[in-house]
Design a protein around this motif. Sequence first.
Motif, PDB file in Angstrom:
ATOM      1  N   GLN A 266       0.843  -1.247   0.003  1.00 55.37           N
ATOM      2  CA  GLN A 266      -0.016  -0.054  -0.020  1.00 55.37           C
ATOM      3  C   GLN A 266       0.947   1.176   0.066  1.00 55.37           C
ATOM      4  OE1 GLN A 266      -3.530   0.713   0.335  1.00 55.37           O
ATOM      5  NE2 GLN A 266      -2.431   2.530  -0.487  1.00 55.37           N
ATOM      6  N   THR A 268       1.979   4.989   0.376  1.00 55.29           N
ATOM      7  CA  THR A 268       1.203   6.146   1.058  1.00 55.29           C
ATOM      8  C   THR A 268       1.791   7.364   0.722  1.00 55.29           C
ATOM      9  OG1 THR A 268       3.063   6.007   2.659  1.00 55.29           O
ATOM     10  CG2 THR A 268       1.103   4.750   3.187  1.00 55.29           C
ATOM     11  N   ASP A 276      -4.511   6.549   3.098  1.00 54.96           N
ATOM     12  CA  ASP A 276      -4.390   5.376   2.347  1.00 54.96           C
ATOM     13  C   ASP A 276      -4.272   4.104   3.025  1.00 54.96           C
ATOM     14  OD1 ASP A 276      -3.862   7.078   0.084  1.00 54.96           O
ATOM     15  OD2 ASP A 276      -1.864   7.697   0.650  1.00 54.96           O
ATOM     16  N   TYR A 277      -4.723   3.906   4.159  1.00 56.38           N
ATOM     17  CA  TYR A 277      -4.624   2.693   4.948  1.00 56.38           C
ATOM     18  C   TYR A 277      -6.203   2.202   4.712  1.00 56.38           C
ATOM     19  CZ  TYR A 277      -0.955   4.475   8.101  1.00 56.38           C
ATOM     20  OH  TYR A 277       0.132   4.996   8.524  1.00 56.38           O
ATOM     21  N   PRO A 278      -6.307   0.747   4.014  1.00 58.14           N
ATOM     22  CA  PRO A 278      -7.803   0.241   3.793  1.00 58.14           C
ATOM     23  C   PRO A 278      -8.104  -0.091   5.365  1.00 58.14           C
ATOM     24  CG  PRO A 278      -5.692  -1.142   3.117  1.00 58.14           C
ATOM     25  CD  PRO A 278      -5.025   0.110   3.285  1.00 58.14           C
ATOM     26  N   THR A 279      -9.199   0.167   5.571  1.00 58.95           N
ATOM     27  CA  THR A 279      -9.852  -0.046   6.947  1.00 58.95           C
ATOM     28  C   THR A 279     -11.310  -0.339   6.910  1.00 58.95           C
ATOM     29  OG1 THR A 279      -9.707   0.904   9.194  1.00 58.95           O
ATOM     30  CG2 THR A 279     -10.197   2.416   7.323  1.00 58.95           C
ATOM     31  N   TYR A 326     -11.405   3.054   1.786  1.00 57.66           N
ATOM     32  CA  TYR A 326     -10.762   4.174   2.394  1.00 57.66           C
ATOM     33  C   TYR A 326     -11.683   5.190   2.581  1.00 57.66           C
ATOM     34  CZ  TYR A 326      -7.112   1.543  -0.438  1.00 57.66           C
ATOM     35  OH  TYR A 326      -6.275   0.703  -0.709  1.00 57.66           O
ATOM     36  N   ARG A 329     -10.491   9.601  -0.405  1.00 56.59           N
ATOM     37  CA  ARG A 329      -9.515   9.655  -1.504  1.00 56.59           C
ATOM     38  C   ARG A 329      -8.892  11.228  -1.691  1.00 56.59           C
ATOM     39  NH1 ARG A 329     -11.211   7.146  -7.330  1.00 56.59           N
ATOM     40  NH2 ARG A 329      -9.105   7.513  -8.552  1.00 56.59           N
ATOM     41  N   HIS A 417      -5.970   5.047  -4.900  1.00 59.53           N
ATOM     42  CA  HIS A 417      -6.289   3.895  -4.508  1.00 59.53           C
ATOM     43  C   HIS A 417      -6.654   2.991  -5.592  1.00 59.53           C
ATOM     44  CE1 HIS A 417      -7.469   6.255  -0.882  1.00 59.53           C
ATOM     45  NE2 HIS A 417      -6.191   6.298  -0.820  1.00 59.53           N
TER      46      HIS A 417
END
Length: 608
Positions: A266, A268, A276-279, A326, A329, A417
């Motif tokens: 990923q 950043t 930019d952290y998928p959560t 995310y 964006r 992303h």
Amino acid sequence: MKRSALLALVLLTLGLIGCSNESASTLPEVTDDCPLKGTRTCGLDDNGNFAVLQCGAFLIWELEMACPGSCIFDSVVGVVCEGGELPDVIGDDLPDGDGWDVRITDTPSDLPQETETPTDVTPDLLDQDYIFPDLMPDLTPPWIETTSPADNEMGVAVPFVVTVQFTEPMHAITLEAKTVRMHDAGGKEVGLEFEWLDEETSLLQLTPSGAIFHSSPYSITIDPIVKDKAGNSMGNTFSFTFYTKAVPSLNGYAELAGKYAPLIYQETNTTSPQFDYPTRFDLDSDWVAEDNVEFIKGAATTIEPTVHYSVTETKSHFFITYAFFYPYRYTEDESSRFGNDVSGALVVVRKVNEAPVAVETYFKRETDERSFSFITEESQLLPPGKTFSDLKFDGMLPIATLFPGNRYVAYLSGRKHESCLWLDENNGFLDGCILNTGIKNGMQKIEMNYKNGVVDILKKEGSKFPQAKADVGFALVHLLDSWWARRADIGSGKVWAEDYKYQPDTHFANRPTLSTKIPTSFIDPIGNDYGRPPWAWKHKPGNGSSYFDMPRGVWFLDPAVHFKLRHDQSNGWSDYDTQAGTGWSLEYCFNPYFNLDFRGIWPECTAK
């Protein structure tokens, strides 16, 4: 003591008789009939003195209490006499200090001063000290104290019963099918059976009499006209919503999703790496789309790396969808920024040997939807005489290269992303997913890996989240237990901006369909664009490449048809051969979005 108690009882009885004989016609300044039994008001008695009046059984005003001063309305206790009431003790021969507080409002002139103790009264009764308080009418509206399931509760087991605890006993006849209703995801009413669980009729149980589904929302609405036993209406509508859990026996699919989960690189951005952290969608502990951007910008101090997933099964293949969410964006171009972004990928696994055979990515680029698709050399999806480009694949590689250790290596770009492959370095500017050795060497990235449920929380360090970190474990969350269960949460303050009517592809007969609309996009608090859930994905590139146009959502909801139409337009793939375990099947063993489950029934399907 007995004699005094009896005298008090007699005085109270005669006093009450005297009150009940008063009527509206003999009370000055009170001309209208009273509206409701038990209502109290201020008025005048026959002598023109201030008094408290009460609405009697025949809806006429009766004298309740004469006032030595004036009659007033008190915000706490209601109607009262200012300066107290009439003297508490009547006559001089009642003993002092016995705690009497006998209040009467009218004393007949022929009341005897003394009376003998009757012989037929139980002595124990007359030995007691009695306090006769004012009888205040119940004017407090009822309300709901608790419900089970609770409002917004998720993971409710199927089947279920609903209990509603009211704040006081209710008039049971007012709570019935017309005033208490339950609705499903499509707004269709579901029948209910009513049962009171206590004698006071304050605890109501509701049992659905219609069909109940997994991973679905159900809303209970109680109308404001329901009443308590004193006749008070609730006054306001009460409603609550809960969400049922996914179908049972999903452990095998969870293991598959973990086995083929991608290794994620990923990228950043320097300014705010946490963008930019998928959560999780509910990273701020609520299911409100509008506040996710502001939360990730400021209040967030920890973030749980998360990948959402879903698995469907045909007789021939498993289709595993991974979705990367995310909250923000954060593109270089400010006009392209939006909240609640989504990208993802589809991994296709041949069942006969559980070998991954293809990976297909999805992401939004500007206003179009892009995808790259790769197959393995061992996929058995390339007919004789055909090349991978003939079938509109972007590449073909040995399984050990495309899926090292059964996992494809994902590259998720910073800011935009884009969902890409780390090994794919052949894209131009219009394609997106631009990678080369120089970009890779200079990239700041979080390396994420599925570690069998071990999740490494990313924490703010000082004033900033980490921009680079290795071997970060992420969580896997099933879409059935999260986004799909909340598919009816459409509108302001909820999850989704709008919905659409899914249309199955018509190239094959008898494809499954949905009876209700489903969401097409997340709410975007910024207003520039929007992310789509997987069931609203569509392959619609804007870079000039050819593609097969299919209805929105077929990609995810009917992946067997999507993959075949996109890559086998010449119909070169053979039908599924049960004995050999080869070919391509369009028959689903398990597709929960259409309530299809033939596991343990068809021999080609996995057991539950």
